[in-house]
Design a protein around this motif. Structure first.
Motif, PDB file in Angstrom:
ATOM      1  N   ASN A 154      -6.433   7.264   4.917  1.00 19.92           N
ATOM      2  CA  ASN A 154      -6.444   8.688   5.253  1.00 19.92           C
ATOM      3  C   ASN A 154      -5.790   8.939   6.605  1.00 19.92           C
ATOM      4  N   GLY A 155      -5.989   8.006   7.556  1.00 15.76           N
ATOM      5  CA  GLY A 155      -5.352   8.157   8.854  1.00 15.76           C
ATOM      6  C   GLY A 155      -3.838   8.140   8.733  1.00 15.76           C
ATOM      7  N   ILE A 156      -3.330   7.297   7.838  1.00 16.56           N
ATOM      8  CA  ILE A 156      -1.892   7.244   7.605  1.00 16.56           C
ATOM      9  C   ILE A 156      -1.395   8.535   6.978  1.00 16.56           C
ATOM     10  N   GLN A 157      -2.143   9.038   6.021  1.00 11.41           N
ATOM     11  CA  GLN A 157      -1.693  10.187   5.254  1.00 11.41           C
ATOM     12  C   GLN A 157      -1.843  11.519   6.001  1.00 11.41           C
ATOM     13  N   VAL A 158      -2.972  11.725   6.652  1.00 10.58           N
ATOM     14  CA  VAL A 158      -3.248  13.056   7.217  1.00 10.58           C
ATOM     15  C   VAL A 158      -3.681  13.035   8.680  1.00 10.58           C
ATOM     16  N   GLY A 159      -3.763  11.855   9.295  1.00  9.88           N
ATOM     17  CA  GLY A 159      -4.134  11.789  10.701  1.00  9.88           C
ATOM     18  C   GLY A 159      -5.592  11.416  10.911  1.00  9.88           C
ATOM     19  N   SER A 203      -5.437   3.209  13.804  1.00  8.26           N
ATOM     20  CA  SER A 203      -4.489   2.138  13.497  1.00  8.26           C
ATOM     21  C   SER A 203      -3.592   2.561  12.347  1.00  8.26           C
ATOM     22  N   GLY A 204      -4.165   3.298  11.390  1.00  8.14           N
ATOM     23  CA  GLY A 204      -3.363   3.817  10.295  1.00  8.14           C
ATOM     24  C   GLY A 204      -2.349   4.836  10.765  1.00  8.14           C
ATOM     25  N   LYS A 205      -2.743   5.646  11.721  1.00  6.94           N
ATOM     26  CA  LYS A 205      -1.838   6.666  12.241  1.00  6.94           C
ATOM     27  C   LYS A 205      -0.636   6.025  12.932  1.00  6.94           C
ATOM     28  N   GLN A 206      -0.864   4.908  13.621  1.00  8.88           N
ATOM     29  CA  GLN A 206       0.250   4.217  14.272  1.00  8.88           C
ATOM     30  C   GLN A 206       1.234   3.683  13.238  1.00  8.88           C
ATOM     31  N   ILE A 207       0.694   3.159  12.139  1.00  4.92           N
ATOM     32  CA  ILE A 207       1.572   2.695  11.058  1.00  4.92           C
ATOM     33  C   ILE A 207       2.379   3.861  10.507  1.00  4.92           C
ATOM     34  N   ARG A 208       1.739   4.996  10.372  1.00  8.27           N
ATOM     35  CA  ARG A 208       2.389   6.184   9.823  1.00  8.27           C
ATOM     36  C   ARG A 208       3.629   6.569  10.618  1.00  8.27           C
ATOM     37  N   ARG A 209       3.565   6.397  11.926  1.00  5.69           N
ATOM     38  CA  ARG A 209       4.696   6.768  12.786  1.00  5.69           C
ATOM     39  C   ARG A 209       5.904   5.858  12.562  1.00  5.69           C
ATOM     40  N   LEU A 210       5.661   4.691  11.971  1.00  2.93           N
ATOM     41  CA  LEU A 210       6.748   3.749  11.738  1.00  2.93           C
ATOM     42  C   LEU A 210       7.443   3.988  10.398  1.00  2.93           C
ATOM     43  N   ILE A 211       6.844   4.851   9.571  1.00  3.42           N
ATOM     44  CA  ILE A 211       7.398   5.095   8.234  1.00  3.42           C
ATOM     45  C   ILE A 211       8.150   6.411   8.240  1.00  3.42           C
ATOM     46  N   ARG A 212       9.448   6.377   7.966  1.00  2.00           N
ATOM     47  CA  ARG A 212      10.257   7.589   8.022  1.00  2.00           C
ATOM     48  C   ARG A 212      11.069   7.829   6.750  1.00  2.00           C
ATOM     49  N   SER A 213      10.975   6.981   5.761  1.00  2.00           N
ATOM     50  CA  SER A 213      11.820   7.132   4.580  1.00  2.00           C
ATOM     51  C   SER A 213      10.992   7.086   3.303  1.00  2.00           C
ATOM     52  N   PRO A 214      11.519   7.632   2.200  1.00  2.00           N
ATOM     53  CA  PRO A 214      10.817   7.550   0.919  1.00  2.00           C
ATOM     54  C   PRO A 214      10.547   6.104   0.511  1.00  2.00           C
ATOM     55  N   LYS A 215      11.509   5.213   0.772  1.00  3.25           N
ATOM     56  CA  LYS A 215      11.328   3.812   0.423  1.00  3.25           C
ATOM     57  C   LYS A 215      10.186   3.196   1.222  1.00  3.25           C
ATOM     58  N   GLY A 216      10.162   3.525   2.518  1.00  2.00           N
ATOM     59  CA  GLY A 216       9.093   3.005   3.363  1.00  2.00           C
ATOM     60  C   GLY A 216       7.738   3.504   2.913  1.00  2.00           C
ATOM     61  N   MET A 217       7.662   4.800   2.540  1.00  3.39           N
ATOM     62  CA  MET A 217       6.399   5.366   2.092  1.00  3.39           C
ATOM     63  C   MET A 217       5.980   4.760   0.759  1.00  3.39           C
ATOM     64  N   LYS A 218       6.957   4.503  -0.104  1.00  2.00           N
ATOM     65  CA  LYS A 218       6.659   3.889  -1.400  1.00  2.00           C
ATOM     66  C   LYS A 218       6.072   2.494  -1.202  1.00  2.00           C
ATOM     67  N   ASN A 219       6.680   1.734  -0.298  1.00  2.00           N
ATOM     68  CA  ASN A 219       6.166   0.392  -0.011  1.00  2.00           C
ATOM     69  C   ASN A 219       4.779   0.449   0.601  1.00  2.00           C
ATOM     70  N   LEU A 220       4.554   1.460   1.466  1.00  2.00           N
ATOM     71  CA  LEU A 220       3.250   1.618   2.100  1.00  2.00           C
ATOM     72  C   LEU A 220       2.184   1.944   1.061  1.00  2.00           C
ATOM     73  N   ASN A 221       2.506   2.878   0.146  1.00  2.00           N
ATOM     74  CA  ASN A 221       1.557   3.238  -0.904  1.00  2.00           C
ATOM     75  C   ASN A 221       1.212   2.029  -1.770  1.00  2.00           C
ATOM     76  N   ARG A 222       2.224   1.222  -2.061  1.00  2.00           N
ATOM     77  CA  ARG A 222       1.980   0.027  -2.860  1.00  2.00           C
ATOM     78  C   ARG A 222       1.109  -0.973  -2.098  1.00  2.00           C
ATOM     79  N   GLY A 223       1.372  -1.084  -0.785  1.00  2.00           N
ATOM     80  CA  GLY A 223       0.568  -1.991   0.025  1.00  2.00           C
ATOM     81  C   GLY A 223      -0.885  -1.561   0.086  1.00  2.00           C
ATOM     82  N   MET A 224      -1.114  -0.257   0.347  1.00  2.00           N
ATOM     83  CA  MET A 224      -2.478   0.246   0.424  1.00  2.00           C
ATOM     84  C   MET A 224      -3.152   0.207  -0.944  1.00  2.00           C
ATOM     85  N   GLY A 225      -2.376   0.484  -2.004  1.00  2.00           N
ATOM     86  CA  GLY A 225      -2.936   0.392  -3.348  1.00  2.00           C
ATOM     87  C   GLY A 225      -3.400  -1.016  -3.649  1.00  2.00           C
TER      88      GLY A 225
END
Length: 211
Positions: free
Chosen positions: A30-35, A173-195
């Motif tokens: 949730n921290g990654i997604q919404v802060g 810690s999730g919010k810091q990771i979120r700042r490193l993700i700027r692309s659809p590919k990065g977000m897709k990989n992140l979603n897969r990782g968290m899943g």
């Protein structure tokens, strides 16, 4: 409960709250997604579930559940199924460009506070280890020469406070990771990782025993 007893108890409860587990992984996601702020607000749902489990334990029903293979299994497999569902749903989530969500102040998150609270509640209420914690750890901290209900109340209140702190740590810690993700590919990989983390958590929960 004296202040000295509480002072000795609080760090232990803080360590228990900080331990990695399904709810803390939920806060990180949730921290990654919404802060972090919205992630911490969602912990109200977690603490509501823990409050119910603590009440069950205080009334002595927790011992029945812990000693019963049937009820332990019911709670355990409910939690396993829900975590697996969250994991698959997260894995299949569409990639979102995070730059579109940089300015979220004043905007409502897609799922909403109540949805995240409900998620935290379901993850917490479906974890039989919580029952084991409240029935195995809490009683050991009691001073039987003092009124038990009030001691249990203060332990429960302290534990709920440490859960907010732990959630904030994970959400940040999730919010810091979120700042490193700027692309659809990065977000897709992140979603897969968290899943994958949620699915792994469901697998670990499936191995839970009453011992």
């Amino acid at each position: 409960m004296t202040f000295s007893v509480w002072l000795a108890m609080a760090p232990l409860l803080m360590l228990l709250s900080l331990g990695p587990g399904p709810n803390n992984f939920t806060s990180m996601h949730n921290g990654i997604q919404v802060g972090a702020t919205k992630a911490v607000i969602a912990v109200v749902g977690r603490n509501l579930a823990f409050g119910i489990l603590m009440l069950v334990s205080a009334l002595g029903l927790g011992a029945i559940i812990v000693s019963s293979s049937f009820w332990f299994s019911i709670i355990k497999w409910f939690g396993v199924a829900y975590l697996f569902y969250v994991g698959i749903k997260t894995w299949r989530s569409a990639a979102i460009v995070l730059e579109e969500h940089e300015n979220e102040i004043g905007t409502k998150a897609k799922s909403g506070h109540l949805a995240r609270m409900r998620q935290e509640f379901l993850v917490a209420i479906g974890n039989p280890k919580a029952i084991l914690l409240f029935t195995a750890i809490f009683p050991q901290l009691l001073d039987l020469s003092q009124p038990v209900p009030m001691q249990f109340f203060w332990m429960g209140l302290t534990f709920c406070c440490t859960e907010f702190i732990a959630a904030y740590v994970y959400a940040m810690s999730g919010k810091q990771i979120r700042r490193l993700i700027r692309s659809p590919k990065g977000m897709k990989n992140l979603n897969r990782g968290m899943g994958s983390v949620f699915v792994l958590a469901s697998a670990l929960l499936a191995t839970a025993t009453r011992s």
